[in-house]
Design a protein around this motif. Structure first.
Motif, short mmCIF file in Angstrom:
data_model
loop_
_atom_site.label_atom_id
_atom_site.label_comp_id
_atom_site.label_asym_id
_atom_site.label_seq_id
_atom_site.Cartn_x
_atom_site.Cartn_y
_atom_site.Cartn_z
N GLY A 50 0.80 -1.23 0.00
CA GLY A 50 0.00 0.00 0.00
C GLY A 50 0.83 1.27 0.00
O GLY A 50 0.32 2.34 -0.34
N ASP A 51 2.11 1.16 0.38
CA ASP A 51 2.99 2.33 0.32
C ASP A 51 3.31 2.67 -1.13
O ASP A 51 3.13 1.84 -2.03
CB ASP A 51 4.30 2.06 1.07
CG ASP A 51 4.14 2.04 2.58
OD1 ASP A 51 3.07 2.45 3.07
OD2 ASP A 51 5.09 1.60 3.26
N THR A 52 3.82 3.86 -1.35
CA THR A 52 4.25 4.27 -2.69
C THR A 52 5.75 4.02 -2.83
O THR A 52 6.54 4.42 -1.98
CB THR A 52 3.95 5.77 -2.91
OG1 THR A 52 2.54 5.97 -2.74
CG2 THR A 52 4.35 6.20 -4.31
N ALA A 53 6.11 3.35 -3.92
CA ALA A 53 7.53 3.06 -4.20
C ALA A 53 8.22 4.34 -4.66
O ALA A 53 7.61 5.19 -5.30
CB ALA A 53 7.64 1.98 -5.26
N PRO A 54 9.50 4.48 -4.37
CA PRO A 54 10.25 5.64 -4.87
C PRO A 54 10.18 5.71 -6.40
O PRO A 54 10.09 4.68 -7.08
CB PRO A 54 11.68 5.38 -4.39
CG PRO A 54 11.51 4.51 -3.19
CD PRO A 54 10.33 3.63 -3.51
N ALA A 55 10.27 6.91 -6.93
CA ALA A 55 10.12 7.15 -8.37
C ALA A 55 11.08 6.34 -9.23
O ALA A 55 10.71 5.88 -10.31
CB ALA A 55 10.26 8.64 -8.66
N MET A 56 12.32 6.13 -8.78
CA MET A 56 13.28 5.42 -9.62
C MET A 56 12.82 3.99 -9.92
O MET A 56 13.14 3.44 -10.97
CB MET A 56 14.68 5.43 -9.00
CG MET A 56 14.86 4.56 -7.81
SD MET A 56 16.60 4.69 -7.31
CE MET A 56 16.65 3.47 -6.05
N TYR A 57 12.05 3.36 -9.02
CA TYR A 57 11.58 2.00 -9.25
C TYR A 57 10.40 1.95 -10.22
O TYR A 57 9.94 0.88 -10.59
CB TYR A 57 11.21 1.33 -7.93
CG TYR A 57 12.40 1.14 -7.03
CD1 TYR A 57 13.38 0.22 -7.35
CD2 TYR A 57 12.55 1.91 -5.88
CE1 TYR A 57 14.49 0.05 -6.53
CE2 TYR A 57 13.66 1.74 -5.06
CZ TYR A 57 14.63 0.82 -5.39
OH TYR A 57 15.72 0.65 -4.59
N GLN A 58 9.94 3.11 -10.62
CA GLN A 58 8.84 3.20 -11.56
C GLN A 58 9.32 3.52 -12.97
O GLN A 58 8.53 3.71 -13.88
CB GLN A 58 7.85 4.26 -11.08
CG GLN A 58 7.28 3.92 -9.71
CD GLN A 58 6.41 5.02 -9.15
OE1 GLN A 58 5.59 5.59 -9.85
NE2 GLN A 58 6.58 5.33 -7.87
N THR A 59 10.64 3.58 -13.16
CA THR A 59 11.22 3.88 -14.46
C THR A 59 11.49 2.58 -15.24
O THR A 59 11.64 1.51 -14.63
CB THR A 59 12.54 4.67 -14.30
OG1 THR A 59 13.46 3.87 -13.56
CG2 THR A 59 12.30 6.00 -13.59
#
Length: 110
Positions: A50-59
């Protein structure tokens, strides 16, 4: 002699009943569920479902495309697998929410 045999039989039956009634430990999860994590640490931060992953893991660089080789289930449309702090993490593409996490040892699951 017959009295002692009956007494022994009674003791054995009561012990058998006590063993049968004793609570049994919960079965350990099997398959890939045994690797499922509810929280984990990555980048010196504790994360949970449910937490938000850091932006770099969404690249794109962090997207795991060969998930089958790591024994991971196929990601649903709009999600992707990434690797965070020794864990495989399923992230929602739209908002970066962590949907599922597996311990990295799932790679060796057979």
């Amino acid at each position: 002699m017959a009295k002692s045999k009956l007494l022994l039989l009674g003791v054995l039956m009561s012990l058998a009943g006590a063993v049968y009634a004793a609570p049994q430990p919960a079965a350990a999860p099997s398959g890939i569920q045994a690797y499922e994590e509810q929280e984990f640490i990555a980048d010196f931060t504790k994360f949970k479902i449910g937490d938000t992953a850091p932006a770099m893991y969404q690249t794109p660089e962090y997207i795991i495309k060969q998930f089958q080789l790591r024994n991971l289930p196929a990601p649903d449309a709009g999600t992707h697998w990434t690797y965070m702090g020794e864990n495989y993490v399923l992230i929602n593409d739209a908002d970066g929410k962590i949907l599922k996490a597996y311990n990295g040892d799932i790679f060796y699951h057979r």
